[in-house]
Design a protein around this motif. Structure first.
Motif, short mmCIF file in Angstrom:
data_model
loop_
_atom_site.label_atom_id
_atom_site.label_comp_id
_atom_site.label_asym_id
_atom_site.label_seq_id
_atom_site.Cartn_x
_atom_site.Cartn_y
_atom_site.Cartn_z
N VAL A 136 11.85 6.51 0.92
CA VAL A 136 11.50 5.75 2.10
C VAL A 136 10.67 4.72 1.73
O VAL A 136 10.43 4.15 1.34
CB VAL A 136 10.98 7.72 2.56
CG1 VAL A 136 10.22 6.91 3.75
CG2 VAL A 136 12.02 8.96 2.99
N GLY A 137 9.26 5.27 0.65
CA GLY A 137 9.07 4.35 0.10
C GLY A 137 9.39 3.30 -0.82
O GLY A 137 9.17 2.13 0.03
N ALA A 138 10.77 3.20 -1.04
CA ALA A 138 12.16 1.96 -1.51
C ALA A 138 12.16 1.28 -0.16
O ALA A 138 12.41 0.44 -0.61
CB ALA A 138 12.71 3.07 -2.29
N LEU A 139 12.86 2.13 0.26
CA LEU A 139 13.28 1.83 2.30
C LEU A 139 12.47 0.87 2.78
O LEU A 139 12.49 -0.62 3.50
CB LEU A 139 13.60 2.69 2.05
CG LEU A 139 14.95 3.30 2.19
CD1 LEU A 139 15.24 4.27 2.95
CD2 LEU A 139 16.05 2.37 1.47
N ILE A 140 11.59 1.37 3.20
CA ILE A 140 9.47 0.60 3.14
C ILE A 140 9.44 -0.67 2.47
O ILE A 140 9.62 -2.27 3.03
CB ILE A 140 8.25 1.53 3.63
CG1 ILE A 140 8.83 2.59 4.50
CG2 ILE A 140 7.72 0.54 3.88
CD1 ILE A 140 7.87 3.93 4.74
N ALA A 141 9.76 -0.99 0.80
CA ALA A 141 8.66 -1.76 0.30
C ALA A 141 9.78 -3.06 0.40
O ALA A 141 9.69 -4.28 0.48
CB ALA A 141 8.73 -1.17 -1.35
N VAL A 142 11.45 -2.22 0.81
CA VAL A 142 12.41 -3.12 0.22
C VAL A 142 12.37 -4.56 1.88
O VAL A 142 12.73 -5.53 2.01
CB VAL A 142 14.00 -2.75 0.21
CG1 VAL A 142 15.16 -4.30 0.59
CG2 VAL A 142 13.97 -2.67 -0.89
N GLY B 248 1.03 -1.60 -0.12
CA GLY B 248 0.00 0.00 -0.10
C GLY B 248 0.80 1.34 -0.10
O GLY B 248 0.64 2.08 -0.50
N VAL B 249 2.03 1.27 0.32
CA VAL B 249 2.94 2.65 0.88
C VAL B 249 3.70 1.99 -0.07
O VAL B 249 3.56 3.75 -0.93
CB VAL B 249 3.77 2.54 1.88
CG1 VAL B 249 5.40 2.96 1.74
CG2 VAL B 249 3.17 2.22 3.53
N SER B 250 4.05 1.66 -1.11
CA SER B 250 5.14 1.64 -2.81
C SER B 250 4.09 2.25 -3.14
O SER B 250 4.10 2.86 -4.18
CB SER B 250 4.78 0.00 -2.90
OG SER B 250 5.84 -0.36 -2.11
N ILE B 251 2.77 1.65 -4.22
CA ILE B 251 1.41 1.82 -4.28
C ILE B 251 0.72 3.78 -3.76
O ILE B 251 0.96 4.62 -5.43
CB ILE B 251 0.37 1.91 -4.65
CG1 ILE B 251 0.36 0.12 -5.26
CG2 ILE B 251 -1.07 2.16 -5.67
CD1 ILE B 251 -0.67 -1.13 -4.31
N THR B 252 0.92 4.16 -2.61
CA THR B 252 0.93 5.53 -2.72
C THR B 252 1.64 6.14 -2.85
O THR B 252 2.15 7.74 -3.56
CB THR B 252 0.29 5.97 -1.10
OG1 THR B 252 -0.65 4.64 -0.73
CG2 THR B 252 0.09 6.90 -0.99
#
Length: 550
Positions: free
Chosen positions: A499-505, A297-301
């Motif tokens: 930041v989104g990339a770090l969360i996704a990984v 969800g964070v990635s899509i946002t």
């Protein structure tokens, strides 16, 4: 808003009654499965028209500045009135669709979208256009979650469902990218109202085809509608968006702006408390306990936050700064659209081989790199600089989007398909809303500050500033000020996507399973109640959508 929701619900019930009386008698599970790819075509057509409309107006923004005398905040509201209403009502729309039938919600949403499009074509002021766009957003809110939940119901084979979801995501992303192209062509040949009238034949086609090709489906169990939660979410997101868009005018540190931000925080907190205690929440907060669902969800946002903001600014740069016509600006956006379309199936294929973590992580990294390059522009930068940055940006989004969408939906049992798709679409559209609001507000604040020495008084848009600048011999100053503001906004977007990339990984790692869990998983999946497909017989008894479950 309540009146519009009442109209939608009444329309859904009317369609339900008519469909029950007139639907063809042959709608067995095997027949539904046999025509599943034709159903996907109708769903993608319905999706395409509402997604294109989220960006088709971007290329017309300079036209609205000239003909409707829209200010920068007015332009932002023309874009965001649609996406904000769309996003704020998605969860409630998903719940209504699950209760009364997803096919019925899809048809009713298309009808309301057509009404809003017709109203938008005959507006004469910025306020009227904003109101019409809000009506279109209400229709869109019922269309998008219905398409994804119907897709999940029809495609019962896990491999086919992943492929179909990838195509659905590709159409969604492609619609965002080609909107400016379609708008530019229409503006070159017709008046600006054509960008709304073109929706009518597409909607008519989707309605007629959908009647025969979209099966009746609904959630096997549905609770009461959470109208209080829906109202709180609409209020919270509306106040937050208003605060961001109007902050440059009020001042970012003014009492009004700070008060609006505080009010939005309070409303969001009340909404969260209400949802946590409700036995029929419009937003099931327990879904976010799953880190993969939350990470997706964070990635899509952040993807749509970046894409919508960059498209909002780049279409104005192409016309106001580089001097292209609407059609020329739209055509010059084609390489970015092609990149998104090309990389979307690649991302889906990569996800099937490696899991979602690799394509989403790589995609968000490429997105960040593209935005960082965009942010290095100067007033002397040409088309080559912008299109290269946008191609890199779009490639990253294409690579990550279908993988993130599939990862989000795969974490849910079929019984939660409607709710899950609504949450998925809400994150997508709230990202778009905040992207336009944040990018537009940052660029407007910097622009106004940079133009303070060119003219005294309020300058509401780049179009107005360019006119003032030309009169004063300072057209270059207006262009330079806008590019500087755009750079700052895009740089802020790059930080968000990083930041989104770090969360996704971190969150999209493949779940670790013991040998016992691996054996138990298929059994658990088989025990999940299957989504119902309605059989329009006398008793209209729900039957299983198919034996295979994903």
């Amino acid at each position: 808003m309540i009146a519009i929701l009442a109209m939608i619900t009444a329309a859904v019930l009317a369609i339900a009654k008519k469909r029950k009386k007139q639907a063809p008698a042959q709608a067995s599970a095997s027949a539904v499965y046999a025509r599943r790819w034709y159903t996907l075509v109708v769903l993608c057509l319905s999706l395409l028209v509402i997604v294109i409309d989220s960006t088709i107006v971007n290329v017309a923004l300079p036209t609205f500045t000239r003909q409707l005398h829209a200010s920068t905040s007015g332009l932002q509201w023309i874009v965001d009135a649609y996406t904000l209403t769309f996003a704020a009502l998605l969860l409630l729309a998903g719940a209504i669709a699950d209760r009364y039938g997803r096919h019925r919600a899809l048809a009713a949403g298309l009808a309301v979208f057509a009404i809003g499009s017709l109203a938008a074509a005959f507006t004469n002021t910025t306020a009227e256009l904003i109101a019409a766009r809000a009506i279109m957003g209400v229709g869109g809110a019922f269309i998008m979650p219905a398409t994804l939940s119907i897709l999940t119901t029809v495609f019962t084979d896990p491999a086919e469902r992943t492929k179909a979801t990838g195509l659905w995501a590709a159409v969604s992303g492609l619609g965002v990218a080609i909107g400016p192209v379609a708008g530019g062509w229409l503006l070159a040949h017709f008046s600006w109202d054509s960008i709304f009238l073109v929706n009518l034949p597409i909607v008519a086609t989707a309605l007629v085809a959908g009647y025969w090709l979209v099966p009746a489906s609904r959630a096997p169990r549905s609770g009461r509608l959470d109208l209080t939660g829906a109202g709180l979410s609409v209020a919270a997101f509306s106040v937050l968006t208003y605060a961001i868009i109007e902050a440059p005018g009020y001042g970012w540190l003014s009492v009004t702006t700070l008060g609006l931000f505080a009010a939005s925080v309070v409303l969001l907190a009340v909404f969260a408390v209400w949802e946590a205690r409700s036995d029929h929440p419009v937003l099931p907060l327990h879904l976010f306990r799953n880190p993969r669902f939350t990470g997706a969800g964070v990635s899509i946002t952040v993807m749509f936050f970046a894409l919508s903001g960059a498209v909002f600014l780049s279409t104005q740069i192409y016309q106001f700064v580089l001097g292209y016509s609407p059609l020329a600006a739209g055509v010059r956006a084609l390489p970015a659209a092609a990149a998104l379309a090309d990389f979307s199936p690649l991302g889906a294929a990569l996800a099937r081989r490696t899991g979602a973590r690799v394509p989403v992580g790589l995609g968000l990294a490429a997105l960040t790199a593209g935005l960082a390059m965009f942010a290095t522009a100067t007033a002397g930068s040409g088309y080559g600089h912008y299109i290269l940055a946008m191609v890199i940006t779009s490639s990253g989004i294409g690579l990550a989007m279908s993988a993130a969408t599939s990862a989000s939906m795969q974490e849910l049992p079929p019984a939660l398909a409607g709710v899950g798709s609504a949450v998925n679409d809400t994150t997508r559209n709230m990202g778009s809303v905040l992207g336009v609001a944040v990018f537009g507000s940052i660029s407007a604040s910097v622009f106004t500050s940079q133009m303070a020495h060119v003219a005294h008084g309020s300058i509401g848009s780049l179009g107005a500033a360019a006119a003032v600048g030309q009169h004063a011999g300072g057209t270059y100053a207006a262009a330079s000020a806008f590019v500087t503001g755009a750079d700052r906004a895009v740089l802020a977007g790059a930080i968000a996507t990083l930041v989104g990339a770090l969360i996704a990984v971190r969150t999209l790692r493949a779940p670790r399973r013991t040998p016992v869990q691996a054996l138990e998983a298929p059994v658990a999946a088989a025990e999940v109640p299957a989504p119902a497909i309605e059989v329009p017989a006398a008793a209209e008894v729900p039957i299983a959508a198919g034996a295979a479950r994903g």
